[in-house]
Design a protein around this motif. Sequence first.
Motif, PDB file in Angstrom:
ATOM      1  N   THR A 150       0.815  -1.212   0.000  1.00  0.00           N
ATOM      2  CA  THR A 150       0.000   0.000   0.000  1.00  0.00           C
ATOM      3  C   THR A 150       0.850   1.264   0.000  1.00  0.00           C
ATOM      4  OG1 THR A 150      -0.090   0.229   2.415  1.00  0.00           O
ATOM      5  CG2 THR A 150      -1.723  -1.225   1.376  1.00  0.00           C
ATOM      6  N   THR A 189     -11.958  -6.963   1.257  1.00  0.00           N
ATOM      7  CA  THR A 189     -10.552  -6.666   1.516  1.00  0.00           C
ATOM      8  C   THR A 189     -10.243  -6.825   3.004  1.00  0.00           C
ATOM      9  OG1 THR A 189     -10.919  -4.287   1.866  1.00  0.00           O
ATOM     10  CG2 THR A 189     -10.472  -5.029  -0.395  1.00  0.00           C
ATOM     11  N   ALA A 206      -6.744  -5.820   5.783  1.00  0.00           N
ATOM     12  CA  ALA A 206      -5.357  -5.398   5.992  1.00  0.00           C
ATOM     13  C   ALA A 206      -4.502  -6.608   6.344  1.00  0.00           C
ATOM     14  CB  ALA A 206      -5.289  -4.361   7.105  1.00  0.00           C
ATOM     15  N   LEU A 244      -2.366  -5.118   1.642  1.00  0.00           N
ATOM     16  CA  LEU A 244      -3.810  -5.326   1.536  1.00  0.00           C
ATOM     17  C   LEU A 244      -4.076  -6.649   0.838  1.00  0.00           C
ATOM     18  CD1 LEU A 244      -6.536  -3.792   2.100  1.00  0.00           C
ATOM     19  CD2 LEU A 244      -6.501  -3.187  -0.336  1.00  0.00           C
TER      20      LEU A 244
END
Length: 306
Positions: free
Chosen positions: A185, A239, A241, A299
Motif C-alpha cells: 500500500t 478486503t 489489511a 492489503l
Amino acid sequence: MTRRSRAGRFIRRVRTGDLGGGVVGAEPGGGRAAGAREAAMTDVIPVSAEWLTLRERADARSRSRRLGMAAARMLRPGAVVHDLGSGTGSMMRWLAPLLHGPQTWVLHDWNPLLLEHAAARPPSPEAVVRTSVKDVAELAAADLSGASLVTMSALLDVLTRDELEAIVRACVATGAPCLFTLSVTGRVGLDPVGPGDGVFASAFNSHQRRTVDGRRLLGPDAATSAIDLFERAGWSVRTAASPWRLDESEAALVAEWLDGWLGAAVEARPALEEWAEEYRAVRTAQSTAGTLRVVVDHLDLLAWSP
C-alpha cells in the motif's frame, strides 16, 4: 567511499514490493532475457529462494485468514488452485491446510528454479502439484482452464495497468474466485519514529511507480486498481489489511527489508545516499538493541462472481 560503492550496499536482489510493501530492481549490469516484455519482467523480479524463505513466516502470519477461510468455503472438494507468481510456493503452503479434501495446485512462475523448489515442498502427501513456467504478465484465460480458485501473493505492484487488466480479464473469463494477498500500500511505520521515515518512504514509493523498459509499474496503486477492475466487471470484492509486524525476533528479515527499502529509495533519489548510510546505521543499532519495530502495510483482497 564512492557513489557506486555507497549505493551498492543497499541494492539487493530482493522483491521491494515485498519490502515496502512489490518488487525491486535488478542489480546494475544484470543480464537480460530475449524479448521486450520478458526482459522487463526478469529485470524487475530478480528474487532468490533465500529471500522468499526468510520472509515466509512473516507472510504466513500477515495474510488474512478470514479471507482465506472465505475462499475455502467457495470451493468444492477436489479444488484446482492456480497460483500466479508462485516463487517457492509459500502461498500454497499457507492456504492448502484451509482447503478440505484433495486438491491440485498449478504453480505459475517465470523462474523454473523457484518452481522446482516449490514442487519439492508439497503442502501434504495427497496434494498434487504441477508447475507452469509462465510470465504472468502474459496470462490468458486458457492458462487458467479448470481453475476453482486463482491466487497471487506480493506481485500486483510490479505489474502495469495493461498487464493487470489482462490478468483480471482472464480471471473473470474463468469465473473462479480470486485471492490476491500482500499487495503493498506504500505505508510503512517505524517505532521509534525518525526524521527520515517519510522522506525514504516517499522515495521508495516513487521507485515502485517507476518505468522499466517502457512499463509503468503500478506500485502501491496496484491493489486499488485491481479492486476497481473486478468491481467494473460486476464482481464482489472483500478486503482485509495484512501488515507485516516485525521486531527483534526477526532481526534478519528486518535487516534485509531495511537494505532493500533504502536501496530502492536511493535508486529513485540518488541525493539521499549519504543520509541513507546514516539512517541505516541508526536503525541497525536499534534493531540490534531490540528497540526497533517495523510495520509494513499490505492489503489482501478476495474477488468473486456474484
